[in-house]
Design an enzyme around this catalytic site. Sequence first.
Site, PDB file in Angstrom:
ATOM      1  N   GLU A  65      45.575  48.418  49.200  1.00  0.00           N
ATOM      2  CA  GLU A  65      44.536  48.550  50.229  1.00  0.00           C
ATOM      3  C   GLU A  65      44.950  47.868  51.525  1.00  0.00           C
ATOM      4  O   GLU A  65      44.737  48.395  52.617  1.00  0.00           O
ATOM      5  CB  GLU A  65      43.210  47.921  49.754  1.00  0.00           C
ATOM      6  CG  GLU A  65      42.598  48.592  48.547  1.00  0.00           C
ATOM      7  CD  GLU A  65      43.047  47.980  47.227  1.00  0.00           C
ATOM      8  OE1 GLU A  65      44.237  47.616  47.091  1.00  0.00           O
ATOM      9  OE2 GLU A  65      42.208  47.875  46.325  1.00  0.00           O
ATOM     10  N   CYS A 120      41.207  41.824  49.734  1.00  0.00           N
ATOM     11  CA  CYS A 120      41.223  43.120  50.423  1.00  0.00           C
ATOM     12  C   CYS A 120      39.858  43.428  51.033  1.00  0.00           C
ATOM     13  O   CYS A 120      39.775  43.952  52.143  1.00  0.00           O
ATOM     14  CB  CYS A 120      41.653  44.232  49.468  1.00  0.00           C
ATOM     15  SG  CYS A 120      43.414  44.134  49.083  1.00  0.00           S
ATOM     16  N   GLU A 133      55.228  44.727  45.354  1.00  0.00           N
ATOM     17  CA  GLU A 133      55.388  43.410  44.730  1.00  0.00           C
ATOM     18  C   GLU A 133      56.720  42.773  45.119  1.00  0.00           C
ATOM     19  O   GLU A 133      57.576  43.400  45.751  1.00  0.00           O
ATOM     20  CB  GLU A 133      55.266  43.565  43.203  1.00  0.00           C
ATOM     21  CG  GLU A 133      53.876  44.079  42.825  1.00  0.00           C
ATOM     22  CD  GLU A 133      53.632  44.181  41.339  1.00  0.00           C
ATOM     23  OE1 GLU A 133      54.608  44.112  40.553  1.00  0.00           O
ATOM     24  OE2 GLU A 133      52.459  44.319  40.967  1.00  0.00           O
TER      25      GLU A 133
HETATM   26  N1  THU Z   1      46.392  45.482  43.183  1.00  0.00           N
HETATM   27  C1  THU Z   1      46.154  46.349  44.218  1.00  0.00           C
HETATM   28  O1  THU Z   1      47.096  46.857  44.834  1.00  0.00           O
HETATM   29  N2  THU Z   1      44.883  46.623  44.521  1.00  0.00           N
HETATM   30  C2  THU Z   1      43.792  46.201  43.823  1.00  0.00           C
HETATM   31  O2  THU Z   1      42.677  46.580  44.150  1.00  0.00           O
HETATM   32  C3  THU Z   1      43.962  45.283  42.698  1.00  0.00           C
HETATM   33  C4  THU Z   1      45.346  44.817  42.430  1.00  0.00           C
HETATM   34  C5  THU Z   1      47.782  45.221  42.798  1.00  0.00           C
HETATM   35  C6  THU Z   1      48.305  43.834  43.081  1.00  0.00           C
HETATM   36  C7  THU Z   1      49.429  43.746  42.065  1.00  0.00           C
HETATM   37  O3  THU Z   1      50.580  44.380  42.592  1.00  0.00           O
HETATM   38  C8  THU Z   1      48.943  44.557  40.887  1.00  0.00           C
HETATM   39  O4  THU Z   1      47.920  45.407  41.408  1.00  0.00           O
HETATM   40  C9  THU Z   1      48.390  43.750  39.729  1.00  0.00           C
HETATM   41  O5  THU Z   1      47.456  42.838  40.164  1.00  0.00           O
END
Ligand code: THU
Length: 139
Positions: A55, A89, A44
């Site tokens: 992913e 993704c 993030e």
């Molecule tokens: N996120 C992922 O890394 N993969 C997913 O399949 C869904 C969401 C992350 C994005 C963000 O950093 C956090 O989860 C909350 O949305």
Amino acid sequence: MDEKEIFKILLEVIKNSYSPYSRFRVASAVMCKDGRIYTGVNVENSSYGLSICAERVAVFKAVSEGCRAISRVYVISDHSKPIPPCGACLQVISEFSPEGDTEIIMLSPTGEAARKRLTEMLTTLFKGEILQDRITVKK
Ligand code: THU
């Protein structure tokens, strides 16, 4: 590498999730057609929109090492139930899923698993062929 081993690796890798804003930890592992495995976590940013999902990190690591066909994508989070990849993704995975048959394996921290094919999750793919008559560079 068997699935138990991948699960163990994911439980280690998820500790590297950089998610101070959502506090939602995610890890992913991509298996290339030749068996190579690449992992990723969500990363993030204080400018929230620049954050990237686990992913896509795993897919981009694989592709940058020469992988062009992905047979499986594993995803795990710190939520109690298996979570699906987001639509962005799925679209990115579809670029490296020649038949759209990549298996998506969604895991919970306790090992509960849900499995789907990419095309079950993203039914109408925007594929590169659509752009075929405009593409001048080789992939
Ligand atoms: N996120 C992922 O890394 N993969 C997913 O399949 C869904 C969401 C992350 C994005 C963000 O950093 C956090 O989860 C909350 O949305």
